[in-house]
Design an enzyme around this catalytic site. Structure first.
Site, PDB file in Angstrom:
ATOM      1  N   HIS A   1       5.649   6.337  -0.590  1.00  0.00           N
ATOM      2  CA  HIS A   1       6.439   5.160  -0.952  1.00  0.00           C
ATOM      3  C   HIS A   1       5.632   3.895  -0.673  1.00  0.00           C
ATOM      4  O   HIS A   1       4.685   3.907   0.102  1.00  0.00           O
ATOM      5  CB  HIS A   1       7.751   5.122  -0.157  1.00  0.00           C
ATOM      6  CG  HIS A   1       7.540   5.021   1.309  1.00  0.00           C
ATOM      7  ND1 HIS A   1       7.254   6.122   2.105  1.00  0.00           N
ATOM      8  CD2 HIS A   1       7.542   3.949   2.144  1.00  0.00           C
ATOM      9  CE1 HIS A   1       7.101   5.733   3.353  1.00  0.00           C
ATOM     10  NE2 HIS A   1       7.262   4.415   3.408  1.00  0.00           N
TER      11      HIS A   1
ATOM     12  N   HIS B   1       0.853  -1.191   0.000  1.00  0.00           N
ATOM     13  CA  HIS B   1       0.000   0.000   0.000  1.00  0.00           C
ATOM     14  C   HIS B   1       0.888   1.240   0.000  1.00  0.00           C
ATOM     15  O   HIS B   1       2.108   1.133   0.119  1.00  0.00           O
ATOM     16  CB  HIS B   1      -0.886   0.016   1.260  1.00  0.00           C
ATOM     17  CG  HIS B   1      -0.083   0.179   2.513  1.00  0.00           C
ATOM     18  ND1 HIS B   1       0.533  -0.885   3.137  1.00  0.00           N
ATOM     19  CD2 HIS B   1       0.248   1.285   3.226  1.00  0.00           C
ATOM     20  CE1 HIS B   1       1.190  -0.448   4.186  1.00  0.00           C
ATOM     21  NE2 HIS B   1       1.048   0.874   4.264  1.00  0.00           N
TER      22      HIS B   1
END
Length: 191
Positions: A128, A42
């Site tokens: 990220h 995620h």
């Protein structure tokens, strides 16, 4: 009863598969102690930590009222990066190309979380997708065993962001993250 909760951009299944295959290959060369389960991939927007039920209900209400007003968009995966020492990093990740709508979304999510009473990190947002944590070898050095070309299979992959998700963490399970609720963004055709 409190729950550990965070808000994130979910990664589509097909992209998770590509990144999961890449992670499997990287594990052969990079001695991190903990690799993220493919289903747990995620892009975090806000880490909320311990969350009481009434706080969560308030946050869901705020998300329902405001998230649907934000436009959907696409993200493109870029190369790898890390947090911590270059030789023995704490976190290894894939980045995404800078996208103004992602930063606007994260800013809105943070504002709504604060309205719901959450104390959030003050560090600048660094989007990220975490691949691994906790370097495991004191002898091996990341800056010696890693080459940017190792992440080439994921670089340039684009995916749509039609929604965000509230996840709950279950440290005793694998995968660890379970969807509490999904909140749709405004579709491109409704702009």
């Amino acid at each position: 009863m409190s729950r550990h909760v965070f808000a994130a951009v979910p990664i589509p299944s097909d992209v998770k598969c590509i990144i999961g295959e890449l992670s499997g290959t990287l594990q052969e060369n990079l001695p991190f102690k903990q690799w993220v389960h493919q289903e747990d991939l995620h892009l975090t927007l806000a880490f909320l930590g311990k969350t009481e039920q009434d706080q969560l209900i308030h946050l869901k209400s705020l998300f329902h009222d405001h998230i649907q007003e934000l436009p959907s968009f696409s993200l493109t995966v870029t190369g790898a990066g890390f947090f911590g020492k270059k030789s023995q990093p704490r976190v290894f990740w894939l980045g995404v190309e800078e996208e103004e709508r992602l930063f606007a979304l994260q800013k809105t999510v943070n504002r709504l979380c604060q309205q719901a009473g959450f104390q959030l990190e003050s560090r600048p947002y660094s989007p990220h997708i975490t691949l691994a944590k906790r370097w495991g070898h004191t002898d091996a050095r990341m800056d010696v065993v890693f080459d940017e070309s190792m992440t080439k299979p994921a670089a340039g992959i684009s995916f749509d962001v039609p929604s965000i998700v509230l996840y709950e963490t279950h440290l005793d399970k694998d995968p660890k993250y379970h969807v509490i609720e999904e909140f749709c963004l405004k579709g491109e055709d409704s702009l």
